[in-house]
Design an enzyme around this catalytic site. Structure first.
Site, short mmCIF file in Angstrom:
data_model
loop_
_atom_site.label_atom_id
_atom_site.label_comp_id
_atom_site.label_asym_id
_atom_site.label_seq_id
_atom_site.Cartn_x
_atom_site.Cartn_y
_atom_site.Cartn_z
N CYS A 141 0.42 -0.90 -0.06
CA CYS A 141 0.05 0.05 0.38
C CYS A 141 0.76 0.90 -0.10
O CYS A 141 0.10 2.68 -0.81
CB CYS A 141 -1.15 -0.15 1.32
N VAL A 142 1.96 1.11 0.66
CA VAL A 142 2.84 1.98 0.89
C VAL A 142 2.57 2.85 -0.43
O VAL A 142 3.16 3.65 -1.22
CB VAL A 142 4.30 2.41 1.26
#
Length: 222
Positions: A141-142
């Protein structure tokens, strides 16, 4: 083959701190989605306190599902995501980093904090012109949020100590794409920022220029 030339992009005059999925499901090492993240939580807390002192925008993301039809293929690929149901403790921001009044909590169904969410609109409403990123997980997700942030026109910096992953090699693997961001070290950046009472104003470019000159801040070689 020669590497591509890349130019470091400075932070703007009004950056936002975006904390990616610092929710119980990811910060609890006993969770199917979790990892040992004490150091990441601590680094995020330091950066969060700094942005709050400067009265700069802060946004959190969480992953929330209301029914099986949402992100169906994504969840079939990673079945552990099914624990992220609305109302569960798993989707709540870790209490050590809990949002305060005025900070955004962005709900998402997929990896990116931007995809089919209100994050970009909120950032623009706040007058943000660049992003500082922390959170979990680096390879998922980062990374997705960083790429979409760049595609939305924001210079993106990632605080190296404030991101983590279940795989130790993940921060290195995130640098394998030309669009990857500038990296910075938390302590050197914090040490370079003036206290509020010494700066011309909480949103001035002065203290941001100190970040950009910090000797331990560097862009990734990608």
């Amino acid at each position: 083959m020669a590497d591509l030339e890349r130019q470091a992009q400075p932070l703007g005059s009004r950056p936002a701190f975006v904390l990616i999925d610092m929710i119980n499901a990811f910060t609890d090492p006993e969770s199917p989605l979790g990892s040992e993240s004490e150091a990441v939580v601590s680094a995020c807390a330091e950066a969060l306190a700094l942005f709050r002192r400067r009265q700069l925008p802060v946004a959190f993301t969480t992953v929330v599902y209301d029914d099986p039809s949402q992100a169906r293929v994504f969840r079939a690929r990673i079945p552990a995501l099914n624990m992220l149901s609305r109302g569960s403790e798993a989707v709540e921001v870790d209490q050590r980093l809990a949002p305060v009044a005025g900070e955004a909590l962005i709900e998402k169904h997929f990896a990116s904090g931007f995809f089919q969410t209100e994050l970009d609109a909120w950032l623009r409403e706040q007058g943000c012109d660049s992003l500082v990123i922390g959170g979990l997980t680096t390879s998922g997700c980062v990374r997705a949020t960083v790429v979409d942030g760049l595609q939305c026109g924001y210079p993106v910096w990632v605080v190296r100590e404030a991101v983590g992953d279940r795989k130790p090699t993940a921060p290195t693997s995130m640098t394998c794409t030309p669009s990857m961001p500038m990296w910075c070290r938390l302590q050197s950046c914090i040490a370079s920022w003036r206290p509020v009472h010494e700066s011309p104003g909480p949103h001035s470019a002065h203290w941001l220029s100190q970040v950009q000159r910090a000797d331990q801040c560097s862009r990734s070689r990608v």
